[in-house]
Design a protein around this motif. Structure first.
Motif, PDB file in Angstrom:
ATOM      1  N   ASN A 250       0.854  -1.184   0.000  1.00 14.00           N
ATOM      2  CA  ASN A 250       0.000   0.000   0.000  1.00 14.00           C
ATOM      3  C   ASN A 250       0.891   1.235   0.000  1.00 14.00           C
ATOM      4  OD1 ASN A 250       0.545   0.697   2.929  1.00 14.00           O
ATOM      5  ND2 ASN A 250      -0.498  -1.268   3.217  1.00 14.00           N
ATOM      6  N   ASN A 251       0.291   2.397   0.169  1.00 13.31           N
ATOM      7  CA  ASN A 251       1.046   3.648   0.165  1.00 13.31           C
ATOM      8  C   ASN A 251       0.338   4.653   1.061  1.00 13.31           C
ATOM      9  OD1 ASN A 251       3.151   5.319  -0.544  1.00 13.31           O
ATOM     10  ND2 ASN A 251       2.514   5.633  -2.664  1.00 13.31           N
ATOM     11  N   GLY A 252       0.963   5.795   1.248  1.00 20.61           N
ATOM     12  CA  GLY A 252       0.320   6.848   2.027  1.00 20.61           C
ATOM     13  C   GLY A 252       0.374   6.643   3.517  1.00 20.61           C
ATOM     14  N   GLY A 253       1.381   5.917   3.996  1.00 15.55           N
ATOM     15  CA  GLY A 253       1.500   5.692   5.430  1.00 15.55           C
ATOM     16  C   GLY A 253       1.760   6.966   6.209  1.00 15.55           C
ATOM     17  N   PHE A 254       2.610   7.814   5.662  1.00 14.38           N
ATOM     18  CA  PHE A 254       2.924   9.061   6.362  1.00 14.38           C
ATOM     19  C   PHE A 254       1.689   9.950   6.513  1.00 14.38           C
ATOM     20  CE2 PHE A 254       7.535   8.601   4.894  1.00 14.38           C
ATOM     21  CZ  PHE A 254       7.980   8.251   6.153  1.00 14.38           C
ATOM     22  N   THR A 255       0.896  10.027   5.465  1.00 16.77           N
ATOM     23  CA  THR A 255      -0.295  10.890   5.515  1.00 16.77           C
ATOM     24  C   THR A 255      -1.391  10.268   6.372  1.00 16.77           C
ATOM     25  OG1 THR A 255      -1.043   9.910   3.421  1.00 16.77           O
ATOM     26  CG2 THR A 255       0.184  11.966   3.299  1.00 16.77           C
ATOM     27  N   ALA A 256      -1.566   8.956   6.288  1.00 20.35           N
ATOM     28  CA  ALA A 256      -2.612   8.297   7.065  1.00 20.35           C
ATOM     29  C   ALA A 256      -2.316   8.341   8.557  1.00 20.35           C
ATOM     30  CB  ALA A 256      -2.766   6.847   6.609  1.00 20.35           C
ATOM     31  N   LEU A 257      -1.049   8.184   8.909  1.00 18.31           N
ATOM     32  CA  LEU A 257      -0.662   8.172  10.319  1.00 18.31           C
ATOM     33  C   LEU A 257      -0.303   9.557  10.833  1.00 18.31           C
ATOM     34  CD1 LEU A 257       1.581   4.968  10.197  1.00 18.31           C
ATOM     35  CD2 LEU A 257      -0.802   5.137  10.962  1.00 18.31           C
ATOM     36  N   ASN A 258      -0.170  10.507   9.903  1.00 18.08           N
ATOM     37  CA  ASN A 258       0.101  11.904  10.247  1.00 18.08           C
ATOM     38  C   ASN A 258       1.358  12.054  11.111  1.00 18.08           C
ATOM     39  OD1 ASN A 258      -0.371  14.676  10.203  1.00 18.08           O
ATOM     40  ND2 ASN A 258      -1.586  14.620  12.104  1.00 18.08           N
ATOM     41  N   PHE A 259       2.466  11.533  10.576  1.00 18.61           N
ATOM     42  CA  PHE A 259       3.734  11.713  11.275  1.00 18.61           C
ATOM     43  C   PHE A 259       4.858  11.848  10.258  1.00 18.61           C
ATOM     44  CE2 PHE A 259       4.824   7.466  10.179  1.00 18.61           C
ATOM     45  CZ  PHE A 259       6.151   7.248  10.521  1.00 18.61           C
ATOM     46  N   SER A 260       6.027  12.255  10.731  1.00 20.10           N
ATOM     47  CA  SER A 260       7.199  12.502   9.902  1.00 20.10           C
ATOM     48  C   SER A 260       6.864  13.565   8.847  1.00 20.10           C
ATOM     49  CB  SER A 260       7.700  11.214   9.254  1.00 20.10           C
ATOM     50  OG  SER A 260       8.946  11.423   8.636  1.00 20.10           O
ATOM     51  N   LYS A 261       7.564  13.530   7.704  1.00 21.66           N
ATOM     52  CA  LYS A 261       7.313  14.498   6.644  1.00 21.66           C
ATOM     53  C   LYS A 261       7.296  13.779   5.304  1.00 21.66           C
ATOM     54  CE  LYS A 261       9.381  18.555   8.882  1.00 21.66           C
ATOM     55  NZ  LYS A 261      10.370  19.655   8.766  1.00 21.66           N
ATOM     56  N   THR A 262       6.488  14.293   4.405  1.00 22.19           N
ATOM     57  CA  THR A 262       6.444  13.768   3.050  1.00 22.19           C
ATOM     58  C   THR A 262       6.081  14.908   2.115  1.00 22.19           C
ATOM     59  OG1 THR A 262       5.575  12.003   1.650  1.00 22.19           O
ATOM     60  CG2 THR A 262       4.017  13.034   3.201  1.00 22.19           C
ATOM     61  N   HIS A 263       5.797  14.582   0.870  1.00 25.33           N
ATOM     62  CA  HIS A 263       5.454  15.599  -0.120  1.00 25.33           C
ATOM     63  C   HIS A 263       4.378  15.039  -1.028  1.00 25.33           C
ATOM     64  CE1 HIS A 263       5.833  18.538  -3.380  1.00 25.33           C
ATOM     65  NE2 HIS A 263       6.589  19.274  -2.580  1.00 25.33           N
ATOM     66  N   LYS A 264       3.444  15.888  -1.445  1.00 25.47           N
ATOM     67  CA  LYS A 264       2.318  15.422  -2.246  1.00 25.47           C
ATOM     68  C   LYS A 264       2.757  14.824  -3.582  1.00 25.47           C
ATOM     69  CE  LYS A 264       1.417  20.061  -4.119  1.00 25.47           C
ATOM     70  NZ  LYS A 264       0.410  21.168  -4.222  1.00 25.47           N
ATOM     71  N   LYS A 265       3.924  15.246  -4.097  1.00 25.65           N
ATOM     72  CA  LYS A 265       4.388  14.706  -5.372  1.00 25.65           C
ATOM     73  C   LYS A 265       4.812  13.238  -5.261  1.00 25.65           C
ATOM     74  CE  LYS A 265       5.768  18.926  -7.778  1.00 25.65           C
ATOM     75  NZ  LYS A 265       6.869  19.620  -8.499  1.00 25.65           N
ATOM     76  N   VAL A 266       5.118  12.787  -4.037  1.00 24.53           N
ATOM     77  CA  VAL A 266       5.424  11.367  -3.847  1.00 24.53           C
ATOM     78  C   VAL A 266       4.263  10.526  -4.346  1.00 24.53           C
ATOM     79  CG1 VAL A 266       5.779   9.558  -2.116  1.00 24.53           C
ATOM     80  CG2 VAL A 266       6.996  11.738  -1.913  1.00 24.53           C
ATOM     81  N   TYR A 267       3.052  10.989  -4.118  1.00 28.14           N
ATOM     82  CA  TYR A 267       1.846  10.222  -4.417  1.00 28.14           C
ATOM     83  C   TYR A 267       1.224  10.592  -5.764  1.00 28.14           C
ATOM     84  CZ  TYR A 267       2.800  10.038   0.523  1.00 28.14           C
ATOM     85  OH  TYR A 267       3.451   9.920   1.731  1.00 28.14           O
ATOM     86  N   SER A 268       1.462  11.830  -6.232  1.00 26.25           N
ATOM     87  CA  SER A 268       0.841  12.266  -7.481  1.00 26.25           C
ATOM     88  C   SER A 268       1.740  12.080  -8.700  1.00 26.25           C
ATOM     89  CB  SER A 268       0.437  13.746  -7.382  1.00 26.25           C
ATOM     90  OG  SER A 268       1.583  14.572  -7.207  1.00 26.25           O
TER      91      SER A 268
END
Length: 356
Positions: A250-268
């Protein structure tokens, strides 16, 4: 030894069945041209410009030049540390011959593997007979299951010098990224890998995630592409030459768990929900493939041949370097285990399975 002319043992498309077309013809979102892909010249092309000592390059090349995949730049490794990690009874009761360490090494040789990795005790018990016949990789740390209640921590069972003395070409270790003990493990493994490189041995890191909060009622983000990929990035930071990681589900662990940092381009822009794209993101976080990504084969199940071939296809098409598969092979009769290992290798030998 060269893999040129090696005949395939299975029909990959037939094994994949209805999933063959989707897996074998998929076009990846992120371009393969940006990756450092496996190949016969991988040491010269990639590692020769690094700070790795000459003896590390020699031992890496020894691994690449062994087994059915020799000369391809791809890896098929047999890992058997489950006697500690999962208990010997749970691991070897399905086929008790593997309580004897010699049969573990025999399976790796008969199965055409590039290397065998196991505990200090397993490899040390037969080192004089086999260390010159197949590359040994000693797993330095383990999670033991006799503490009650169970706890999940990787502790050192062996020293780098012991692996060197038995003639091993490399050492392996696990870090449970995200766990309470991860900071100590990072320091311990970093120091061990530094010494291994000084002694001329290569390094393989199991970049696993362990945190109860990573698993929700909806999904298990221990296998999320974004979090596992960051674990890979931490692994290559301490100079692991090869990264072992679970195939992302799956994907989107950082956004689902709301921790650490990520960027929307990782997913788009960098990933989709396709497993080849998710695995490619893992490769990207291994310095764009400068450190090879080998995915784990997972537990033995009801359709191991299909699962093993599918995992290998995803890894290869994503730009990965191979598979490190144990339980699917050693929890069967040896002839069946060899068949599973050969089927995995066939994926990397097949010219019809291309980089997406």
């Amino acid at each position: 030894m060269s893999a040129v002319g090696t005949s395939l043992t299975v029909d990959i498309e037939q094994i994949l069945g209805s999933e063959a077309k989707e897996l074998l013809e998929y076009s990846a979102k992120f371009p393969k041209e940006s990756l450092h892909l496996p190949g016969p010249d991988f040491i010269d092309r990639v590692w020769s410009i690094s700070d790795r000592p000459v003896n590390v390059l020699r031992n890496l090349q020894t691994i690449y030049n062994t087994g059915r995949l020799a000369g391809t730049g791809y890896l098929s490794i047999l890992p058997v540390d489950q006697g500690i990690e999962h208990s010997a009874g749970a691991s070897f009761a399905p086929n008790p011959i593997y309580f004897d360490p010699e049969n573990i090494v025999k399976l790796a040789i008969e199965g055409g593997c590039n290397a065998v990795t196991s505990t200090l005790g397993v490899l040390g018990s037969v080192a004089r007979k086999y260390a010159h016949k197949i590359p040994f990789v000693v797993k330095l740390n383990h999670n033991e299951l006799l503490t009650y209640p169970n706890k999940f921590d990787q502790i050192m069972f062996a020293e780098v010098e012991q692996a060197f003395d038995m003639g091993a070409v490399g050492v392996g270790a696990t870090i449970y990224f995200g766990s309470d003990e991860s900071a100590r493990q990072i320091i311990e493994v970093s120091q061990a890998f530094k010494l291994a490189h000084e002694l001329g041995m290569t390094t393989i890191l199991w970049c696993y995630l362990r945190n109860p909060s990573f698993k929700t009622s909806e999904k298990d983000y221990h296998v999320a592409a974004d979090i596992t990929a960051q674990a890979n990035h931490l692994g290559v930071t301490i100079e692991a030459d090869i990264i072992k990681q679970k195939l992302p589900e799956n994907n989107g662990g950082f956004t689902a768990l709301n921790f650490s940092k990520t960027h929307k381009k990782v997913y788009s822009e960098l990933t989709t929900e396709n497993p080849i794209d998710l695995t490619r993101y893992q490769v990207m976080n291994c310095y764009m493939g400068r450190a090879g990504l080998i995915n784990s084969g997972g537990a033995s199940g009801s359709n191991d041949l299909f699962d093993a071939v599918k995992t290998a296809v995803i890894n290869k098409r994503a730009g990965g370097m191979g598979l490190i598969s144990g339980r699917k092979a050693f929890q069967k009769e040896m002839t069946e285990g060899v068949k599973i290992l050969n089927a995995i290798q066939d994926v990397y030998l097949s010219q019809d399975v291309t980089i997406a």
